[in-house]
Motif scaffolding. Structure first.
Motif, mmCIF file in Angstrom:
data_model
loop_
_atom_site.group_PDB
_atom_site.id
_atom_site.type_symbol
_atom_site.label_atom_id
_atom_site.label_comp_id
_atom_site.label_asym_id
_atom_site.label_seq_id
_atom_site.Cartn_x
_atom_site.Cartn_y
_atom_site.Cartn_z
ATOM 1 N N LYS A 1 4.493 6.005 -1.676
ATOM 2 C CA LYS A 1 3.803 5.528 -0.230
ATOM 3 C C LYS A 1 2.541 5.197 -0.520
ATOM 4 O O LYS A 1 2.162 4.071 -0.076
ATOM 5 N N GLU A 2 1.770 5.992 -1.402
ATOM 6 C CA GLU A 2 0.066 5.658 -1.178
ATOM 7 C C GLU A 2 -0.155 4.327 -2.411
ATOM 8 O O GLU A 2 -1.132 3.682 -2.174
ATOM 9 N N GLY A 3 0.693 4.629 -3.482
ATOM 10 C CA GLY A 3 0.236 3.652 -4.546
ATOM 11 C C GLY A 3 -0.924 4.114 -5.206
ATOM 12 O O GLY A 3 -1.486 5.104 -4.836
ATOM 13 N N ILE A 4 -1.390 2.940 -5.880
ATOM 14 C CA ILE A 4 -2.664 3.392 -6.806
ATOM 15 C C ILE A 4 -3.806 2.104 -6.812
ATOM 16 O O ILE A 4 -4.848 2.415 -7.074
ATOM 17 N N GLY A 5 -3.223 0.919 -6.371
ATOM 18 C CA GLY A 5 -4.218 -0.217 -6.784
ATOM 19 C C GLY A 5 -4.220 -0.808 -5.330
ATOM 20 O O GLY A 5 -4.297 -0.324 -4.341
ATOM 21 N N THR A 6 -4.272 -2.443 -5.543
ATOM 22 C CA THR A 6 -4.358 -3.266 -4.313
ATOM 23 C C THR A 6 -2.781 -4.106 -4.282
ATOM 24 O O THR A 6 -2.367 -4.381 -5.389
ATOM 25 N N MET A 7 -2.186 -3.959 -3.081
ATOM 26 C CA MET A 7 -1.033 -4.845 -2.948
ATOM 27 C C MET A 7 -1.458 -5.946 -1.851
ATOM 28 O O MET A 7 -2.153 -5.748 -0.924
ATOM 29 N N VAL A 8 -1.041 -7.276 -2.404
ATOM 30 C CA VAL A 8 -1.391 -8.370 -1.637
ATOM 31 C C VAL A 8 -0.209 -9.000 -0.954
ATOM 32 O O VAL A 8 0.907 -9.141 -1.801
ATOM 33 N N GLU A 9 -0.204 -9.238 0.174
ATOM 34 C CA GLU A 9 1.011 -9.640 0.867
ATOM 35 C C GLU A 9 0.854 -11.077 1.577
ATOM 36 O O GLU A 9 -0.316 -11.445 1.845
ATOM 37 N N PRO A 10 1.832 -11.851 1.579
ATOM 38 C CA PRO A 10 1.604 -13.296 2.028
ATOM 39 C C PRO A 10 1.029 -13.313 3.582
ATOM 40 O O PRO A 10 0.878 -12.264 4.386
#
Length: 290
Positions: free
Chosen positions: A281-290
């Motif tokens: 859930k937390e992830g580690i980097g940056t997620m880019v969404e449309p």
């Protein structure tokens, strides 16, 4: 029990990603540190065996620069893009196709992955054209000649689809030709973005040497874990994105505007960063969404 709980946490993501295509661009430390490369490939092989179809695109900038310096050639960059004369182009092909691509394929095979090495030339996967770069100099706009630096004219993804449908992992180097047979050096980030768009990939994942998108490039604690594309465009306009982050932005822009669901920028030198980003859930980097 902790291990079991981690698997249970990952289950919804595995279910969602099963059977989908993901384009993974390998760069940064993974290209110069064999141990990091090995761990990265193991993670991608795991993705493969839980039903994800990975396509790997690699750079090799540090190794190209190292080889150039050994040959007495001085690397030069403009806006994160390598200026490529005829001698440099020969080194680029030698390093990317002859050394780096082969090393990645061999590492996949050693870890149980059925990898196939390709360049953008193969099957006219990437048809290139000479890149025309315009820059502001004071009040005027000038054209910068980058030499044999290209950009994609179009992508022919059929060869990738054939390989993916038959259980292979394509490994692509960013060397391509135009229809006259002229060879060009393309930015691996851009090639990854274009391939992700052509395949309508589920995700574009970019491994680099920084934690992700930073609001302050000098402060690694300023990581943005989630951002919309429109917000990222504002960061580009304000000058926050610099150097090698610019082509990554361009790649993400092209991918998300052409059907790719999400893009991720993560630090590939961190152990299991791909798995943490995709399956927690937390992830580690940056997620880019449309």
């Amino acid at each position: 029990m902790e291990n079991v709980e981690l698997l249970i946490e990952a289950l919804p993501y595995i279910r969602d990603f099963h059977g989908t295509t993901m384009v993974i661009k390998i760069g940064g430390h993974a290209m110069v540190d064999d141990k990091v490369l090995e761990e990265t490939i193991k993670d991608i092989v795991l993705l493969y065996f839980v039903g994800i179809k990975p396509v790997v695109v690699h750079g090799g900038g540090p190794e190209i620069s190292e080889k150039m310096e050994k040959l007495g050639l001085q690397p030069k960059f403009v806006e994160g893009l390598r200026v490529t004369d005829k001698e440099t182009m020969e080194v680029v092909e030698m390093v990317l196709d002859g050394k780096v691509n082969s090393k990645i394929v061999t590492t996949f095979i050693r870890n149980g992955g059925k990898a196939v090495g390709l360049s953008g030339k193969d099957g006219l996967l990437v048809v290139a054209k000479k890149k025309e770069m315009r820059m502001r100099k004071g009040e005027e706009e000038i054209i910068v000649d980058l030499g044999f630096v290209g950009e994609t004219e179009y992508i022919n993804p059929e060869i990738l689809r054939i390989l993916l449908e038959n259980g292979f992992i394509p490994v692509v180097s960013p060397v391509a030709t135009d229809l006259m047979g002229n060879t060009y050096n393309l930015n691996a980030d851009i090639v990854a973005g274009e391939i992700a768009a052509a395949l309508r990939a589920k995700k574009l994942i970019m491994l680099t040497d920084v934690p992700g998108i930073l609001t302050d490039p000098e402060d690694k604690g300023s990581l943005v874990s989630r951002i919309r594309l429109s917000e990222l465009e504002k960061m580009r306009e304000s000058g926050v994105l610099k150097g090698g982050m610019i082509p990554k932005f361009e790649a993400i822009l092209r991918a998300l505007k052409n059907g790719v669901e999400k893009a991720h920028i993560i630090d590939g030198s961190k152990p299991h960063s791909i798995l943490i980003e995709l399956f927690t859930k937390e992830g580690i980097g940056t997620m880019v969404e449309p």
